[in-house]
Design a protein around this motif. Structure first.
Motif: not given
Length: 248
Positions: A43-47, A61-65
């Motif tokens: 997981a990682c976040a971007a913004g 956005s907190m993205s994850f697999y």
């Protein structure tokens, strides 16, 4: 009768407070009884303060697999970032639905607050709970930089080469590269510590999230998109870029 009324009101207030109590990650893990898996979630976040991924109301956005069979996607975060990020008692659940990315191969939580804090994603798979490493959301003092102009794609038939320039001010730990087709399907997803990668050469790949047999391939005379996310040690996306290319 007066004391009975006071007791009834106190009881109602007590149950009301319990009902409105916000779940923390610590209490949820203790109450669920599910085993915590040794496998972690990627997981990682971007913004960006003025919006990210086309939605100004959700600057982060907190993205994850999600691995195959994963269910019950949940998100927890701290109030601020001046805390022990490993103290699960500081993480309160935020009720938010995840949305698909690359037609569901990845997912993300669109988040509203443009403040610095720590976030954690959990989900269940095979009767166990998986947890990601704490993600440092730094949108207020290090917003993600949109940088497609720093990506270079060199044609080489169906094995193009991708290069990108990192910003020296960012201490990136790894780079996440995705190649997707014109229907937004994820073709490949790889992590590398280098600032270059050739399709489909795994010699400098640290982690491959689409390890399939036969290996992914590109078609000639077809349009694709290259997506790059450079990620810091604390799982914050420092730069984000996308660039289209067409195979000859």
């Amino acid at each position: 009768m007066k004391y009975l009324l006071i007791f009834s009101l106190a009881t109602a207030l007590l149950f009301s407070c319990k009902k409105e109590e916000i779940a923390t990650l610590k209490t949820e893990l203790e109450n669920s009884g599910a085993k915590v898996s040794e496998e972690y979630i990627i997981a990682c976040a971007a913004g960006m303060r003025d919006g990210f991924m086309g939605d100004a109301a959700h600057p982060v956005s907190m993205s994850f697999y999600p691995v195959a069979g994963a269910t019950n996607f949940r998100y927890f975060e701290t109030v601020g970032n001046n805390t022990d990020e490993m103290d699960y008692g500081q993480y309160e659940e935020v009720i938010v639905n995840s949305v698909p990315v690359f037609n569901g191969y990845l997912r993300r939580f669109p988040l509203k607050r443009a403040t610095n804090r720590w976030g954690i994603v959990t989900y269940e798979v095979n009767g166990e709970t998986r947890i990601c490493d704490p993600v440092h959301i730094k949108v207020n003092f290090q917003q993600t930089v949109w940088s497609p102009n720093r990506i270079t794609i060199t044609e080489n038939g169906v094995t193009p080469e991708f290069r990108w320039q990192s910003y020296p001010i960012f201490e990136n730990a790894i780079h996440f590269n995705v190649v997707s087709d014109s229907n937004n399907n994820l073709i490949s997803g790889t992590y590398t510590q280098d600032t270059n990668w050739s399709f489909y050469d795994l010699s400098n790949v640290t982690l491959n999230i689409r390890d399939v047999n036969p290996a992914p391939s590109l078609n000639p005379n077809s349009k694709y998109t290259f997506t790059l996310m450079s990620v810091s040690d604390d799982n914050w996306v420092t730069t984000f870029g996308q660039k289209e290319f067409t195979t000859p």
